[in-house]
Design a protein around this motif. Sequence first.
Motif, short mmCIF file in Angstrom:
data_model
loop_
_atom_site.label_atom_id
_atom_site.label_comp_id
_atom_site.label_asym_id
_atom_site.label_seq_id
_atom_site.Cartn_x
_atom_site.Cartn_y
_atom_site.Cartn_z
N GLY A 29 4.92 95.88 30.99
CA GLY A 29 4.06 94.81 31.57
C GLY A 29 2.64 95.66 31.65
O GLY A 29 2.29 96.56 30.83
N ARG A 30 1.90 95.23 32.69
CA ARG A 30 0.51 96.03 32.94
C ARG A 30 0.62 97.43 33.47
O ARG A 30 0.42 98.19 33.12
CB ARG A 30 -0.44 95.30 33.75
CG ARG A 30 -1.80 95.20 33.59
CD ARG A 30 -2.71 94.77 34.69
NE ARG A 30 -2.70 95.46 35.89
CZ ARG A 30 -3.44 96.89 35.84
NH1 ARG A 30 -4.03 97.41 34.91
NH2 ARG A 30 -3.38 97.43 37.02
N SER A 31 1.96 97.53 34.23
CA SER A 31 2.27 98.71 34.96
C SER A 31 3.69 98.77 35.13
O SER A 31 4.23 97.85 35.59
CB SER A 31 1.19 99.14 35.98
OG SER A 31 1.61 98.38 37.07
N ALA A 32 4.28 100.23 35.07
CA ALA A 32 5.53 100.05 35.36
C ALA A 32 5.64 100.71 36.86
O ALA A 32 5.09 101.63 37.29
CB ALA A 32 6.40 101.22 34.49
N GLU A 33 6.57 100.19 37.68
CA GLU A 33 6.87 100.34 39.15
C GLU A 33 8.16 101.61 39.15
O GLU A 33 8.94 101.01 38.63
CB GLU A 33 7.16 99.15 39.83
CG GLU A 33 7.02 99.47 41.30
CD GLU A 33 7.52 97.94 42.00
OE1 GLU A 33 6.36 97.42 42.52
OE2 GLU A 33 8.64 97.92 42.50
N ILE A 34 7.82 102.61 39.93
CA ILE A 34 8.63 103.78 40.04
C ILE A 34 8.87 103.77 41.52
O ILE A 34 7.82 104.12 42.29
CB ILE A 34 8.01 105.09 39.54
CG1 ILE A 34 7.32 104.91 38.05
CG2 ILE A 34 8.93 106.06 39.64
CD1 ILE A 34 8.23 104.59 36.97
N ARG A 35 10.04 103.83 41.78
CA ARG A 35 10.41 103.97 43.30
C ARG A 35 11.27 105.45 43.41
O ARG A 35 12.13 105.51 42.64
CB ARG A 35 11.48 103.06 43.49
CG ARG A 35 10.74 101.44 43.81
CD ARG A 35 11.78 100.67 43.93
NE ARG A 35 11.51 99.43 43.76
CZ ARG A 35 10.86 98.54 44.66
NH1 ARG A 35 10.99 98.92 46.09
NH2 ARG A 35 10.50 97.25 44.28
N PHE A 36 10.91 106.08 44.36
CA PHE A 36 11.78 107.25 44.49
C PHE A 36 11.79 107.56 46.19
O PHE A 36 11.06 107.01 46.93
CB PHE A 36 11.15 108.50 44.03
CG PHE A 36 9.85 109.14 44.36
CD1 PHE A 36 9.98 110.36 45.44
CD2 PHE A 36 8.59 108.76 44.11
CE1 PHE A 36 8.80 110.62 45.99
CE2 PHE A 36 7.48 109.10 44.50
CZ PHE A 36 7.54 110.09 45.62
N THR A 37 12.95 108.26 46.49
CA THR A 37 13.28 108.45 48.11
C THR A 37 12.73 109.95 48.15
O THR A 37 13.22 110.83 47.58
CB THR A 37 14.63 108.41 48.22
OG1 THR A 37 14.90 107.02 48.11
CG2 THR A 37 14.99 108.49 49.70
N CYS A 38 11.89 110.16 49.28
CA CYS A 38 11.63 111.64 49.81
C CYS A 38 12.59 112.32 50.05
O CYS A 38 13.61 111.83 50.96
CB CYS A 38 10.60 111.56 50.68
SG CYS A 38 9.90 113.14 51.44
N CYS A 39 12.81 113.47 49.62
CA CYS A 39 14.01 114.37 49.98
C CYS A 39 13.83 115.16 51.23
O CYS A 39 14.74 115.93 51.81
CB CYS A 39 14.53 115.44 48.85
SG CYS A 39 13.20 116.56 48.72
N GLN A 40 12.72 115.08 51.70
CA GLN A 40 12.27 115.62 53.19
C GLN A 40 12.44 114.53 54.32
O GLN A 40 13.03 115.20 55.31
CB GLN A 40 10.84 116.32 53.08
CG GLN A 40 10.57 117.26 52.09
CD GLN A 40 11.16 118.42 51.97
OE1 GLN A 40 11.77 119.01 53.17
NE2 GLN A 40 11.43 119.28 51.00
N CYS A 41 11.84 113.44 54.02
CA CYS A 41 11.86 112.65 55.26
C CYS A 41 12.76 111.22 54.90
O CYS A 41 12.79 110.29 55.74
CB CYS A 41 10.37 112.45 55.57
SG CYS A 41 9.86 111.07 54.44
#
Length: 141
Positions: A29-41
């Motif tokens: 689309g206009r932009s791809a959504e990237i999700r990630f989980t912080c390994c510190q918190c």
Amino acid sequence: MSLYPISEKIAVGKKVATEKEIFVNEEIGRSAEIRFTCCQCGNGNTLRLTPYESGFPVLHLYEHEKVLSGNDLLKNGMAGKTSPDRLYLGKITVDNLPTLYFGTDCMKCASKYIGIFGYGEKQPGLEMLEISGIWNYTSAV
Ligand SMILES: [Zn+2]
């Protein structure tokens, strides 16, 4: 989340899980959504990659080994060696696509992350955005 270039030497740490790695045609689309989980918190972070806007050339990382060496990129599985017929894209790419990187900080604890992705036309009519991953990093200066 803001995406920034990295200009000093870094030490690459843990790879964090991303929810989806490959986006094709209309999925981008206009932009791809990237999700990630912080390994510190453990905070869930969301960023958007916009074709032709987001990211900085991966060459800037390994040229003169300014930020990382080419070997660091290969050994951490951040990118691969480019096929001989695509060397105009640089020696190191994600899946033989034009390859970019970004730095970003966890929204909650400000831990630092580096992401690498390829974006471009894989073949006529097939537009791909492929993220090789997001890694925690620390300054090595
Ligand atoms: Zn965090």
